[in-house]
Design an enzyme around this catalytic site. Structure first.
Site, PDB file in Angstrom:
ATOM      1  N   LYS A  25     -33.184   6.025 -99.155  1.00  0.00           N
ATOM      2  CA  LYS A  25     -33.745   7.288 -99.848  1.00  0.00           C
ATOM      3  C   LYS A  25     -32.465   7.765-100.421  1.00  0.00           C
ATOM      4  CE  LYS A  25     -35.865   9.385 -96.587  1.00  0.00           C
ATOM      5  NZ  LYS A  25     -36.162  10.217 -95.506  1.00  0.00           N
ATOM      6  N   LYS A  82     -42.865   3.844 -98.793  1.00  0.00           N
ATOM      7  CA  LYS A  82     -43.114   5.158 -98.226  1.00  0.00           C
ATOM      8  C   LYS A  82     -43.480   6.194 -99.255  1.00  0.00           C
ATOM      9  CE  LYS A  82     -40.056   7.322 -95.582  1.00  0.00           C
ATOM     10  NZ  LYS A  82     -38.815   7.238 -94.406  1.00  0.00           N
TER      11      LYS A  82
HETATM   12  O1  LIG Z   1     -37.802   8.935 -92.644  1.00  0.00           O
HETATM   13  C1  LIG Z   1     -36.814   9.733 -92.051  1.00  0.00           C
HETATM   14  C2  LIG Z   1     -36.212  10.824 -92.542  1.00  0.00           C
HETATM   15  O2  LIG Z   1     -35.166  10.392 -93.337  1.00  0.00           O
HETATM   16  C3  LIG Z   1     -35.706  11.786 -91.670  1.00  0.00           C
HETATM   17  O3  LIG Z   1     -34.434  12.631 -91.971  1.00  0.00           O
HETATM   18  P1  LIG Z   1     -34.254  13.567 -90.839  1.00  0.00           P
HETATM   19  O4  LIG Z   1     -33.946  12.940 -89.690  1.00  0.00           O
HETATM   20  O5  LIG Z   1     -32.599  14.013 -91.496  1.00  0.00           O
HETATM   21  O6  LIG Z   1     -34.980  14.651 -90.883  1.00  0.00           O
END
Ligand SMILES: O=C[C@H](O)COP(=O)(O)O
Length: 229
Positions: A25, A82
């Protein structure tokens, strides 16, 4: 329960390799910010046998745009695609969920489509996670997910308690879906998450040492994996 870790670069992906699922991501483009296809492709190469997931953004109501993004992520090599729903309305959600699922499954029936709603939907005016499960099942997608939409330090558990997250997980299971939970999760949350028992938990900030704008640390990914086994 599988651990999904979200690196934002090829270098971070190398630090994430002990996780069960490597989730590509671009956090600077939002909670489920999409990265470039060439980054997905490169991370797929270094992931070996590990499944790779790719976020395709916190989508507004644009079924065609979302479908083409999902198709691109699948072609770039993602095994899990996703999709965040950053708008309200069940009918509009149905349009996007059907579009992205068709886009992926026509060419790649074996790939997993993950549809995410946000735990903090009330403050963003977006669709409730509980409303998406039947739409995800009807469309033939695979997982219903909850994340937090605004990354301001508030976690999944600030918006939903253990009881409601268990209800969400059970609702999905009854519909034949799997569940993924994320949203500024911390090491201290792992016991509650084991009781809730979703198929996947997603983390970034936790394995960056608390600040998701820094880097994924291999030793923290290993620590999380050990705590889950
Ligand atoms: O898919 C999961 C997310 O990247 C969660 O990120 P985070 O733990 O920083 O909220």
């Amino acid at each position: 329960m599988q651990l999904l870790v979200s690196p934002s670069s090829i270098e971070e992906a190398r630090s994430s390799l002990s996780a069960d699922i490597i989730d590509v991501k671009k956090p600077s483009e939002g909670s489920l910010g999409a990265n470039f296809p060439w980054v997905i492709r490169e991370i797929k190469k270094i992931a070996g046998n590990k499944p790779v997931s790719a976020a395709i953004g916190d989508n507004e109501y644009k079924p065609g745009t979302a479908a083409l993004s999902a198709y691109g992520a699948a072609h770039a090599g993602a095994d899990f695609i996703k999709v965040g729903l950053m708008f309200d309305g069940a009918d509009r959600a149905r349009d996007v969920i059907e579009a992205v699922t068709t886009a992926v499954k026509q060419d790649f029936p074996e790939k997993h489509v993950v549809i995410a709603a946000y735990a903090d939907f009330e403050r963003m005016g977006t669709i409730s996670p509980f409303a998406i499960s039947p739409l995800v099942a009807e469309a033939g997608a695979d997982l219903a997910m909850i994340d937090t939409g605004i990354k301001d330090g508030k976690s999944l558990f600030d918006f939903m308690n253990e009881e409601s997250l268990t209800r969400f997980t059970e609702q999905n299971r009854r519909l034949g879906l799997q569940t993924a939970l994320a949203g500024s999760l911390k090491f201290e949350d792992l016991d509650a998450l084991k009781r809730i028992d979703p198929e996947i938990i997603g983390v970034r900030g936790m394995v960056c040492g608390g600040d998701r704008s820094t880097r994924v640390r291999a030793e923290l990914v290993e620590k999380a994996m050990m705590m889950l086994r």
